[in-house]
Design an enzyme around this catalytic site. Structure first.
Site, PDB file in Angstrom:
ATOM      1  N   LYS A   1     -54.628  59.498 -69.971  1.00 52.55           N
ATOM      2  CA  LYS A   1     -54.275  59.283 -71.388  1.00 52.55           C
ATOM      3  C   LYS A   1     -55.517  59.492 -72.229  1.00 52.55           C
ATOM      4  O   LYS A   1     -56.642  59.266 -71.750  1.00 52.55           O
ATOM      5  CB  LYS A   1     -53.757  57.858 -71.599  1.00 52.55           C
ATOM      6  CG  LYS A   1     -52.850  57.710 -72.799  1.00 52.55           C
ATOM      7  CD  LYS A   1     -51.464  58.211 -72.465  1.00 52.55           C
ATOM      8  CE  LYS A   1     -50.466  58.059 -73.570  1.00 52.55           C
ATOM      9  NZ  LYS A   1     -49.108  58.354 -73.118  1.00 52.55           N
TER      10      LYS A   1
ATOM     11  N   GLY B   1     -38.400  51.950 -84.481  1.00 53.93           N
ATOM     12  CA  GLY B   1     -39.072  53.244 -84.583  1.00 53.93           C
ATOM     13  C   GLY B   1     -38.071  54.292 -85.022  1.00 53.93           C
ATOM     14  O   GLY B   1     -36.869  54.199 -84.705  1.00 53.93           O
TER      15      GLY B   1
ATOM     16  N   ASN C   1     -40.195  60.559 -82.937  1.00 47.75           N
ATOM     17  CA  ASN C   1     -39.651  61.536 -81.990  1.00 47.75           C
ATOM     18  C   ASN C   1     -38.697  60.901 -80.984  1.00 47.75           C
ATOM     19  O   ASN C   1     -37.567  61.364 -80.797  1.00 47.75           O
ATOM     20  CB  ASN C   1     -40.819  62.237 -81.280  1.00 47.75           C
ATOM     21  CG  ASN C   1     -40.351  63.135 -80.170  1.00 47.75           C
ATOM     22  OD1 ASN C   1     -40.324  62.742 -79.009  1.00 47.75           O
ATOM     23  ND2 ASN C   1     -39.937  64.336 -80.514  1.00 47.75           N
TER      24      ASN C   1
HETATM   25  P1  NAD Z   1     -43.832  58.698 -83.478  1.00 43.28           P
HETATM   26  O1  NAD Z   1     -45.187  58.638 -84.036  1.00 43.28           O
HETATM   27  O2  NAD Z   1     -43.040  59.959 -83.598  1.00 43.28           O
HETATM   28  O3  NAD Z   1     -42.917  57.529 -84.115  1.00 43.28           O
HETATM   29  C1  NAD Z   1     -43.299  56.208 -84.119  1.00 43.28           C
HETATM   30  C2  NAD Z   1     -42.298  55.432 -84.961  1.00 43.28           C
HETATM   31  O4  NAD Z   1     -42.622  54.046 -84.890  1.00 43.28           O
HETATM   32  C3  NAD Z   1     -42.313  55.796 -86.440  1.00 43.28           C
HETATM   33  O5  NAD Z   1     -41.005  55.805 -86.946  1.00 43.28           O
HETATM   34  C4  NAD Z   1     -43.098  54.648 -87.080  1.00 43.28           C
HETATM   35  O6  NAD Z   1     -42.747  54.421 -88.434  1.00 43.28           O
HETATM   36  C5  NAD Z   1     -42.642  53.512 -86.188  1.00 43.28           C
HETATM   37  N1  NAD Z   1     -43.507  52.337 -86.252  1.00 43.28           N
HETATM   38  C6  NAD Z   1     -44.853  52.278 -86.175  1.00 43.28           C
HETATM   39  N2  NAD Z   1     -45.276  51.008 -86.276  1.00 43.28           N
HETATM   40  C7  NAD Z   1     -44.170  50.258 -86.426  1.00 43.28           C
HETATM   41  C8  NAD Z   1     -43.924  48.878 -86.599  1.00 43.28           C
HETATM   42  N3  NAD Z   1     -44.920  48.002 -86.630  1.00 43.28           N
HETATM   43  N4  NAD Z   1     -42.626  48.448 -86.727  1.00 43.28           N
HETATM   44  C9  NAD Z   1     -41.598  49.333 -86.709  1.00 43.28           C
HETATM   45  N5  NAD Z   1     -41.773  50.656 -86.544  1.00 43.28           N
HETATM   46  C10 NAD Z   1     -43.027  51.097 -86.412  1.00 43.28           C
HETATM   47  O7  NAD Z   1     -43.962  58.250 -81.946  1.00 43.28           O
HETATM   48  P2  NAD Z   1     -43.019  58.619 -80.724  1.00 43.28           P
HETATM   49  O8  NAD Z   1     -43.491  59.888 -80.140  1.00 43.28           O
HETATM   50  O9  NAD Z   1     -41.617  58.470 -81.113  1.00 43.28           O
HETATM   51  O10 NAD Z   1     -43.440  57.465 -79.682  1.00 43.28           O
HETATM   52  C11 NAD Z   1     -42.918  56.145 -79.780  1.00 43.28           C
HETATM   53  C12 NAD Z   1     -43.297  55.372 -78.533  1.00 43.28           C
HETATM   54  O11 NAD Z   1     -42.818  56.058 -77.383  1.00 43.28           O
HETATM   55  C13 NAD Z   1     -44.787  55.173 -78.260  1.00 43.28           C
HETATM   56  O12 NAD Z   1     -44.961  53.953 -77.593  1.00 43.28           O
HETATM   57  C14 NAD Z   1     -45.138  56.307 -77.315  1.00 43.28           C
HETATM   58  O13 NAD Z   1     -46.281  56.025 -76.547  1.00 43.28           O
HETATM   59  C15 NAD Z   1     -43.885  56.328 -76.473  1.00 43.28           C
HETATM   60  N6  NAD Z   1     -43.630  57.584 -75.793  1.00 43.28           N
HETATM   61  C16 NAD Z   1     -43.491  58.748 -76.486  1.00 43.28           C
HETATM   62  C17 NAD Z   1     -43.216  59.913 -75.782  1.00 43.28           C
HETATM   63  C18 NAD Z   1     -42.972  61.205 -76.490  1.00 43.28           C
HETATM   64  O14 NAD Z   1     -42.648  62.192 -75.817  1.00 43.28           O
HETATM   65  N7  NAD Z   1     -43.048  61.267 -77.815  1.00 43.28           N
HETATM   66  C19 NAD Z   1     -43.120  59.901 -74.395  1.00 43.28           C
HETATM   67  C20 NAD Z   1     -43.247  58.684 -73.731  1.00 43.28           C
HETATM   68  C21 NAD Z   1     -43.503  57.540 -74.442  1.00 43.28           C
END
Ligand code: NAD
Length: 428
Positions: free
Chosen positions: A107, A219, A222
């Site tokens: 990471k 959230g 994505n």
């Molecule tokens: P992103 O940046 O696209 O979206 C994050 C979302 O969380 C946004 O809508 C943001 O407004 C919201 N958010 C942030 N702080 C917040 C809070 N305090 N309360 C409520 N909402 C809040 O991120 P993502 O890619 O969707 O990833 C989300 C999670 O999934 C993370 O933990 C990431 O590590 C994990 N993840 C993502 C992927 C991927 O392929 N994108 C893969 C595995 C795990």
């Protein structure tokens, strides 16, 4: 909502220690797996558009590569810490292992806030990150990917810098590239769809039709958007989403009693997953507190924002109606909260299984880059469904057979595979 004393890496180590005990692992393998094999910390100087130079702190942690090259995203976040990156690298090792793909765990991160950086400054951070670490990452050693607040454009800048340094084309150096530039179709939706494939299988095991279910999401980025997309296709009702409001510097939960409408919310959402509050109110949404997503009378809860969101303090707010907690985010549930969720018999699909669709599709991207032949979206998604479904059933069958908590069953499968790989290689 978040617990201020929370340390994600301590939590990852605690989880590992419990399973190491259950598996009766030898001390040598425990010492090896409870800490990352390697980590890099470095400065990234950037000439800002206002004429000043700012120095950003960057990290890359390689937890374990006994099953293949390290794999894991790069996060841009103002509160990034090396312990968060260590925890996430550790979870990547277990994640690649639980879905049985030939990759290890890594990471990366940069302490920065892309909201306050223009595109050129972000490009300089990406190129600077690669310049600091170009000799220690690569298609056969450690393969980065997008994560929180990074996207395919960031990946392409990083690839370009890596190829400039090494003087050749290495499309397998990084995944999450734009489609047409070495990226895989289906990658954008892979994590969210993967979460929902595991929810679909859980409901099947419970004999419940998805059409009779409702869900609440934390959230709207994505992971969450695509999980909602597939959930709607399955006939489920998404009741609310919570997200961060950059202007107010706090989070809100947007709810409509008839269910949220994905497309109308998408149309008023910025690229960071922040919903425009004024427009949402105009459209008839209620803007509840940030934590309200957790208190809804729904069948399924999907935290898909950040780590450390369901804690000892707020876990009691989960309604008795909730049957499934599918962890889209990494580490959203603290051990204290997890204990209570276990006691309450809520069926948990643990983070490193539920959200493994992203890394599985990244693996498919590497395979396609190596062949220089790209699959259709349908082919990618059907292979993804197969991988996620079989990983889910391997875990749920072990849980059933040995009367284990789902999280423990997933860890047992994942850690056992990694421990064996280290032993078979003669490392311990
Ligand atoms: P992103 O940046 O696209 O979206 C994050 C979302 O969380 C946004 O809508 C943001 O407004 C919201 N958010 C942030 N702080 C917040 C809070 N305090 N309360 C409520 N909402 C809040 O991120 P993502 O890619 O969707 O990833 C989300 C999670 O999934 C993370 O933990 C990431 O590590 C994990 N993840 C993502 C992927 C991927 O392929 N994108 C893969 C595995 C795990």
């Amino acid at each position: 909502m978040a617990d201020k004393n929370f340390n994600a890496f301590k939590m990852a180590q605690q989880q590992f220690d419990q399973i190491a005990e259950k598996l009766q692992l030898k001390q040598g393998i425990r010492d090896l797996l409870r800490n990352p094999m390697r980590e890099y910390h470095f400065n990234i100087p950037v000439k800002m558009d206002d004429g000043t130079t700012k120095v950003f702190r960057g990290f890359r942690v390689q937890h374990n590569d006994s099953r293949g090259p390290c794999k894991g995203g790069i996060r841009f976040h103002p509160q990034e810490t090396v312990d968060t990156v260590r925890a996430l690298a550790t979870w990547m090792t277990w994640k690649c292992s639980v879905v049985d793909i030939p990759l290890g765990g890594g990471k990366g991160g940069v302490i920065c806030d892309p909201h306050n950086l223009n595109s050129r400054e972000q490009e300089q951070i990406c190129r600077g990150w690669v310049r600091q670490i170009a000799k220690n990452v690569g298609p056969l050693t450690d393969v980065p990917a997008p994560d929180v607040m990074t996207n395919s454009q960031h990946m392409l800048w990083m690839l370009d810098e890596y190829e400039a340094i090494h003087g050749a084309k290495f499309p397998g150096f990084i995944t999450g590239k734009p489609v047409g530039m070495g990226g895989s179709l289906g990658r954008t939706e892979a994590t969210g769809y993967g979460v929902m494939y595991t929810v679909r299988e859980s409901l099947k095991n419970m004999g419940i039709d998805p059409k009779d279910t409702s869900a609440s999401f934390q959230g709207f980025g994505n992971v969450s958007q695509y999980a909602i997309e597939l959930f709607e296709k399955m006939g489920g009702k998404a009741v609310c989403v919570s997200c961060w409001d950059q202007n107010d510097q706090k989070s809100y939960t947007y709810r409509k009693t008839t269910g949220i409408v994905l497309d109308e919310l998408r149309a008023i959402t910025d690229r960071f997953g922040g919903i425009n509050k004024a427009k949402a109110l105009d459209m008839g949404y209620e803007a509840l507190s940030g934590e309200a997503w957790l208190e809804q009378e729904v069948d399924i809860l999907i935290p898909a924002a950040l780590e450390n969101q369901i804690t000892g303090e707020n876990v009691s707010k989960i309604s008795n109606k909730v049957k499934i907690l599918a962890e889209g985010a990494n580490g959203p549930t603290t051990p204290e909260a997890d204990k209570i969720i276990h006691e309450r018999n809520i069926f948990v699909i643990p983070d490193f299984l539920a959200n493994a669709g992203g890394v599985t599709c990244s693996y498919f991207e590497q395979v396609q880059c190596n062949m220089n032949y790209f699959w259709s979206r349908e082919e990618v998604l059907s292979k993804l469904d197969l991988k996620m479904t079989s990983a889910f059933h391997a875990v749920s069958e072990l849980a059933k057979k040995k009367n284990l908590y789902m999280r423990d069953a997933a860890y047992i499968i994942a850690i056992d595979r990694v421990a064996r790989a280290c032993e078979d290689r003669g490392w311990i």
